[in-house]
Design an enzyme around this catalytic site. Structure first.
Site, PDB file in Angstrom:
ATOM      1  N   PHE A   1      32.935  13.928  15.711  1.00 47.24           N
ATOM      2  CA  PHE A   1      34.184  13.791  14.851  1.00 47.24           C
ATOM      3  C   PHE A   1      34.460  12.461  14.039  1.00 47.24           C
ATOM      4  CE2 PHE A   1      38.338  15.818  13.662  1.00 47.24           C
ATOM      5  CZ  PHE A   1      37.721  17.251  13.414  1.00 47.24           C
TER       6      PHE A   1
ATOM      7  N   GLU B   1      31.427  16.644  20.271  1.00 47.94           N
ATOM      8  CA  GLU B   1      31.589  16.624  19.132  1.00 47.94           C
ATOM      9  C   GLU B   1      31.976  15.125  18.667  1.00 47.94           C
ATOM     10  OE1 GLU B   1      35.489  18.623  17.794  1.00 47.94           O
ATOM     11  OE2 GLU B   1      34.643  19.332  15.855  1.00 47.94           O
TER      12      GLU B   1
ATOM     13  N   GLU C   1      51.470  15.567  13.872  1.00 53.78           N
ATOM     14  CA  GLU C   1      52.504  14.386  13.867  1.00 53.78           C
ATOM     15  C   GLU C   1      51.887  13.154  13.153  1.00 53.78           C
ATOM     16  OE1 GLU C   1      52.408  16.215  16.644  1.00 53.78           O
ATOM     17  OE2 GLU C   1      54.243  17.151  15.911  1.00 53.78           O
TER      18      GLU C   1
ATOM     19  N   THR D   1      48.650  23.089  13.681  1.00 51.98           N
ATOM     20  CA  THR D   1      47.615  22.530  12.675  1.00 51.98           C
ATOM     21  C   THR D   1      47.263  21.049  13.013  1.00 51.98           C
ATOM     22  OG1 THR D   1      49.080  22.181  10.960  1.00 51.98           O
ATOM     23  CG2 THR D   1      48.273  24.203  10.934  1.00 51.98           C
ATOM     24  N   PRO D   2      46.102  20.833  12.643  1.00 60.87           N
ATOM     25  CA  PRO D   2      45.510  19.165  12.836  1.00 60.87           C
ATOM     26  C   PRO D   2      45.696  18.439  11.652  1.00 60.87           C
ATOM     27  CG  PRO D   2      43.631  20.759  12.097  1.00 60.87           C
ATOM     28  CD  PRO D   2      44.879  21.506  12.164  1.00 60.87           C
TER      29      PRO D   2
ATOM     30  N   GLY E   1      42.640  23.160  16.017  1.00 58.59           N
ATOM     31  CA  GLY E   1      42.575  21.955  16.635  1.00 58.59           C
ATOM     32  C   GLY E   1      41.459  21.639  17.811  1.00 58.59           C
TER      33      GLY E   1
ATOM     34  N   ALA F   1      40.473  21.490  24.032  1.00 60.99           N
ATOM     35  CA  ALA F   1      41.235  21.553  25.170  1.00 60.99           C
ATOM     36  C   ALA F   1      42.663  22.090  24.834  1.00 60.99           C
ATOM     37  CB  ALA F   1      41.310  19.978  25.394  1.00 60.99           C
TER      38      ALA F   1
ATOM     39  N   CYS G   1      35.552  19.941  11.346  1.00 55.78           N
ATOM     40  CA  CYS G   1      35.210  20.790  12.467  1.00 55.78           C
ATOM     41  C   CYS G   1      33.697  21.339  12.110  1.00 55.78           C
ATOM     42  CB  CYS G   1      36.054  21.727  12.915  1.00 55.78           C
ATOM     43  SG  CYS G   1      36.259  22.931  11.385  1.00 55.78           S
TER      44      CYS G   1
ATOM     45  N   ARG H   1      45.753  28.063   4.899  1.00 56.03           N
ATOM     46  CA  ARG H   1      44.791  29.199   5.552  1.00 56.03           C
ATOM     47  C   ARG H   1      45.382  30.174   6.539  1.00 56.03           C
ATOM     48  NH1 ARG H   1      38.731  26.935   6.959  1.00 56.03           N
ATOM     49  NH2 ARG H   1      39.566  26.595   9.112  1.00 56.03           N
TER      50      ARG H   1
ATOM     51  N   LYS I   1      53.856  23.993  12.769  1.00 56.15           N
ATOM     52  CA  LYS I   1      54.156  22.545  13.279  1.00 56.15           C
ATOM     53  C   LYS I   1      52.771  21.781  13.038  1.00 56.15           C
ATOM     54  CE  LYS I   1      52.351  20.407  16.657  1.00 56.15           C
ATOM     55  NZ  LYS I   1      52.246  19.074  16.059  1.00 56.15           N
ATOM     56  N   PRO I   2      52.972  21.016  12.121  1.00 56.50           N
ATOM     57  CA  PRO I   2      51.783  20.226  11.532  1.00 56.50           C
ATOM     58  C   PRO I   2      51.584  19.064  12.400  1.00 56.50           C
ATOM     59  CG  PRO I   2      53.672  19.628  10.262  1.00 56.50           C
ATOM     60  CD  PRO I   2      54.091  20.834  11.308  1.00 56.50           C
TER      61      PRO I   2
ATOM     62  N   GLU J   1      40.900  28.240  15.969  1.00 55.69           N
ATOM     63  CA  GLU J   1      39.979  27.596  15.288  1.00 55.69           C
ATOM     64  C   GLU J   1      39.415  26.186  15.954  1.00 55.69           C
ATOM     65  OE1 GLU J   1      38.191  28.876  12.913  1.00 55.69           O
ATOM     66  OE2 GLU J   1      39.218  30.430  12.050  1.00 55.69           O
TER      67      GLU J   1
HETATM   68  N1  LIG Z   1      37.567  25.258  13.988  1.00 53.92           N
HETATM   69  C1  LIG Z   1      38.359  24.897  12.906  1.00 53.92           C
HETATM   70  O1  LIG Z   1      38.646  25.455  11.953  1.00 53.92           O
HETATM   71  C2  LIG Z   1      39.052  23.389  12.969  1.00 53.92           C
HETATM   72  C3  LIG Z   1      39.425  22.883  11.860  1.00 53.92           C
HETATM   73  C4  LIG Z   1      40.064  21.395  12.093  1.00 53.92           C
HETATM   74  C5  LIG Z   1      39.930  20.804  13.105  1.00 53.92           C
HETATM   75  N2  LIG Z   1      39.339  21.392  14.205  1.00 53.92           N
HETATM   76  C6  LIG Z   1      39.331  20.622  15.681  1.00 53.92           C
HETATM   77  O2  LIG Z   1      40.361  19.974  15.684  1.00 53.92           O
HETATM   78  C7  LIG Z   1      40.084  18.764  16.518  1.00 53.92           C
HETATM   79  C8  LIG Z   1      40.759  17.360  15.727  1.00 53.92           C
HETATM   80  O3  LIG Z   1      41.862  17.868  15.448  1.00 53.92           O
HETATM   81  P1  LIG Z   1      43.285  17.092  16.432  1.00 53.92           P
HETATM   82  O4  LIG Z   1      42.739  15.888  17.106  1.00 53.92           O
HETATM   83  O5  LIG Z   1      44.401  17.443  15.547  1.00 53.92           O
HETATM   84  O6  LIG Z   1      43.357  18.346  17.456  1.00 53.92           O
HETATM   85  P2  LIG Z   1      44.499  18.237  18.513  1.00 53.92           P
HETATM   86  O7  LIG Z   1      44.015  19.529  19.458  1.00 53.92           O
HETATM   87  O8  LIG Z   1      44.770  17.202  19.330  1.00 53.92           O
HETATM   88  O9  LIG Z   1      45.883  18.623  17.800  1.00 53.92           O
HETATM   89  C9  LIG Z   1      46.010  19.768  16.996  1.00 53.92           C
HETATM   90  C10 LIG Z   1      47.283  20.274  16.980  1.00 53.92           C
HETATM   91  O10 LIG Z   1      47.863  20.496  18.083  1.00 53.92           O
HETATM   92  C11 LIG Z   1      49.107  19.881  18.608  1.00 53.92           C
HETATM   93  N3  LIG Z   1      49.026  19.810  20.031  1.00 53.92           N
HETATM   94  C12 LIG Z   1      48.631  19.120  20.872  1.00 53.92           C
HETATM   95  N4  LIG Z   1      48.968  19.211  22.007  1.00 53.92           N
HETATM   96  C13 LIG Z   1      49.736  20.388  21.863  1.00 53.92           C
HETATM   97  C14 LIG Z   1      50.400  21.125  22.990  1.00 53.92           C
HETATM   98  N5  LIG Z   1      50.474  20.886  24.202  1.00 53.92           N
HETATM   99  N6  LIG Z   1      50.976  22.244  22.593  1.00 53.92           N
HETATM  100  C15 LIG Z   1      50.929  22.637  21.442  1.00 53.92           C
HETATM  101  N7  LIG Z   1      50.422  21.989  20.227  1.00 53.92           N
HETATM  102  C16 LIG Z   1      50.015  20.749  20.715  1.00 53.92           C
HETATM  103  C17 LIG Z   1      48.795  18.576  17.851  1.00 53.92           C
HETATM  104  O11 LIG Z   1      50.115  18.073  17.750  1.00 53.92           O
HETATM  105  C18 LIG Z   1      48.423  19.217  16.410  1.00 53.92           C
HETATM  106  O12 LIG Z   1      49.156  19.565  15.765  1.00 53.92           O
HETATM  107  C19 LIG Z   1      38.600  18.932  16.637  1.00 53.92           C
HETATM  108  O13 LIG Z   1      38.149  19.047  17.944  1.00 53.92           O
HETATM  109  C20 LIG Z   1      38.153  19.604  15.522  1.00 53.92           C
HETATM  110  O14 LIG Z   1      36.802  20.354  15.437  1.00 53.92           O
HETATM  111  C21 LIG Z   1      38.837  22.662  14.166  1.00 53.92           C
HETATM  112  O1  LIG Z   2      37.823  20.854   9.795  1.00 57.09           O
HETATM  113  C1  LIG Z   2      37.886  22.022   9.508  1.00 57.09           C
HETATM  114  C2  LIG Z   2      37.869  22.837   8.409  1.00 57.09           C
HETATM  115  C3  LIG Z   2      37.195  22.489   7.260  1.00 57.09           C
HETATM  116  C4  LIG Z   2      36.898  23.656   6.480  1.00 57.09           C
HETATM  117  O2  LIG Z   2      37.710  24.488   6.271  1.00 57.09           O
HETATM  118  O3  LIG Z   2      35.659  23.584   5.755  1.00 57.09           O
END
Ligand SMILES: NC(=O)c1ccc[n+]([C@@H]2O[C@H](COP(=O)([O-])OP(=O)(O)OC[C@H]3O[C@@H](n4cnc5c(N)ncnc54)[C@H](O)[C@@H]3O)[C@@H](O)[C@H]2O)c1
Ligand SMILES: O=CCCC(=O)O
Length: 515
Positions: free
Chosen positions: A410, A408, A203, A174-175, A253, A256, A309, A185, A200-201, A275
């Site tokens: 953000f 995005e 960090e 999760t992000p 997250g 990528a 997001c 959720r 894994k939340p 997501e």
């Molecule tokens: N669609 C949705 O519901 C939704 C909701 C919230 C955020 N997001 C998206 O998330 C992004 C922002 O969040 P973020 O910066 O935390 O994203 P992120 O992808 O950098 O990180 C998300 C999670 O993935 C982990 N992670 C990173 N590299 C990893 C790897 N190689 N293996 C396993 N886990 C890894 C991170 O530690 C974190 O827990 C934005 O693009 C946003 O749109 C989408």
């Molecule tokens: O950032 C994405 C989730 C936000 C939401 O659930 O509305």
């Protein structure tokens, strides 16, 4: 409230945890390593949490596997009661959880408490939904056979015909932007259907996850059903992916990282829910109610300082209303007070870190976006409060080719684009690989249906800027993801189906009596 007094009050509540949770035991990293969790508003260290990796994740998976054997055999009603208790505890501790979210994530306290209500609502919803995993009967294609769809969220009854059973161990990654809601959720439907989880939340925001996990234990959810590990993200991710006991990866997250996880899940053919990022268009037609459109666009853009997001990333305004809208929107954005989330009047907190400021940066030398031809109507630079506070920003005369429209952002940057016709608006809106959320503002009923149906998005808000709720499916199309969270649809992501034909045989007894 300063960081230290908030931390000492939270310490008293027993919710401030710094160790991971494995098999119901609070556990340090095996090599003793820790990572700092900082308050983005002040830079102060809130806590040093365990920095875990492969070994701890392997043990968390084993604990989840052991716990699965008993948890999946409970009745839906028994699981439901545990989830309901967890919901009650989350709500009872909403103030403390809200403060924790503000401390580690930065959003204003009122918004943080709103996230607790929202996050908890998934646990309440799935406590109820656990009891509604209904089945089906399929008309048979053969006269002496019967075909049942017995959807049951438990492995205990294996006598069945055509039944659904829980997937098994779930890895939930999760992000940082919604430190509670993005966890509940996933974990709500997983537990409701009989799965156990390794979370894994991020960090950047592990403290809320740990507090929620503590409350899950207090609710009577058995040890090992909910595990939390954090630290080396790629090592933890790779361990979850490599394990054949983990049957599902659910990720929220960036696109990528989501793509990497999807590729990595292929090795053991896991079910994957993603997501990912969005690039939400917000279309304002000439016939919109100006006030409704301004309020709705403001909410859709500046929720969580633009770090959501589903945040509007492109505000696409029809030429007849463009100027009026731009003026009214700038006035509304000017009224958003920027400040530490503990300040009662703050509407916009800090961004999560320096990288987020650099990404949002429109007016500095290091600006990411080439904005040639665009104008900065408001903001455009770091706020005078310093740290990661950024001025709420409005750009005008933006076009679809600019990076700010294609990526995005953000962050709290609202680009305004102008269009002439409905067709042009739809073309601009759909001109992206993302497809999560879209918004439109119009008072024309036919247009609202027509445009809503033409938008290639998983969620559409009509005359509405806030569209998230536990009762509706949430998720994207195109590269915004796979699967749906929330609602009855979110439950299916954690269930599997298997079918059994029953050969009925002859009516022996009836024949006897008939004779
Ligand atoms: N669609 C949705 O519901 C939704 C909701 C919230 C955020 N997001 C998206 O998330 C992004 C922002 O969040 P973020 O910066 O935390 O994203 P992120 O992808 O950098 O990180 C998300 C999670 O993935 C982990 N992670 C990173 N590299 C990893 C790897 N190689 N293996 C396993 N886990 C890894 C991170 O530690 C974190 O827990 C934005 O693009 C946003 O749109 C989408
Ligand atoms: O950032 C994405 C989730 C936000 C939401 O659930 O509305």
């Amino acid at each position: 409230m300063d960081t230290q007094s908030a931390v000492s009050r939270l310490n008293g509540s027993g919710l401030l945890r710094s160790q991971g949770l494995i098999g119901g035991k609070w556990t340090e990293a095996y090599d003793g390593k820790t990572i700092e969790v900082c308050n983005p508003a002040t830079g102060e260290v809130i806590a040093n949490v365990a920095c875990m990796g492969k070994r701890e994740t392997t043990d968390a998976i084993s604990s989840a596997y052991e716990s699965f054997k008993a948890w999946s055999k409970l009745t839906a009603s028994e699981r439901s009661k545990c989830l309901r208790k967890w919901y009650d505890l989350l709500i009872a501790h909403k103030e403390e959880l809200g403060k924790l979210i503000t401390l580690e994530q930065g959003k204003p306290l009122k918004e943080a408490i709103g996230e607790v209500n929202y996050g908890a609502s998934f646990i309440e919803f799935y406590a109820e939904e656990a009891k509604r995993v209904y089945g089906d009967i399929i008309p048979s294609t053969l006269a002496d056979r019967r075909l049942f769809v017995l959807k049951q969220a438990s492995t205990q009854d294996t006598t069945s015909y055509f039944h659904f059973f829980p997937i098994g161990i779930v890895g939930a990654i999760t992000p940082w932007n919604f430190p509670l809601a993005m966890i509940t959720r996933k974990v709500g439907p997983a537990l409701a259907s009989g799965c156990t989880v390794v979370i894994k939340p991020s960090e950047l925001t592990p403290l809320t996850a740990l507090a929620a996990a503590e409350l899950s234990l207090q609710a009577g959810i058995p040890p090992g059903a909910v595990n939390v590990v954090m630290g080396n993200a790629s090592e933890i991710g790779d361990t979850l992916l490599a394990s054949s006991q983990v049957r599902k990866i659910t990720f929220t997250g960036s696109t990528a990282v989501g793509k990497k996880l999807m590729a990595g899940a292929a090795g053991t053919v896991k079910k994957v829910s993603l997501e990912l990022g969005g690039n939400a268009p917000c279309i304002v037609f000439d016939d919109a109610d100006l006030d409704v459109a301004v309020k709705g666009s403001l909410a859709a853009k500046f929720r969580n300082s633009g770090q959501t997001c589903v945040c509007a990333n492109r505000i696409i305004v029809q030429e007849g209303i463009y100027e009026k809208f731009a003026n009214a929107f700038v006035t509304a954005v000017q009224n958003l007070e920027v400040g530490n989330g503990f300040m009662e009047t703050a509407a916009q907190g800090p961004l999560i870190n320096e990288a987020a400021v650099q990404k949002a940066s429109c007016a500095s030398k290091s600006q990411l976006y080439s904005l040639k031809g665009a104008k900065i109507l408001l903001g455009g630079k770091r706020h005078s409060l310093g740290m990661t506070f950024y001025e709420p920003t409005v750009l005008s005369d933006v076009n679809s080719d600019m990076l700010v429209s294609r990526e995005e952002v953000f962050g709290p940057v609202a680009p305004l684009l102008c269009f002439k016709t409905e067709e042009e608006a739809i073309r601009i809106a759909n001109d992206t690989n993302a497809g999560l959320a879209a918004y439109l503002f119009t008072n024309n009923v036919q247009r609202s249906w027509r445009v809503a149906e033409a938008l290639e998005y998983g969620l559409v808000g009509v005359n509405e800027g806030i569209i998230s709720t536990e009762v509706a499916p949430f998720g994207g199309v195109k590269q915004s993801g796979l699967g749906r969270e929330g609602s009855k649809y979110g439950m299916d992501e954690y269930l599997e189906a298997s079918s059994t034909w029953i050969k009925r045989g002859e009516y022996i007894f009836r024949h006897k009596y008939e004779k």
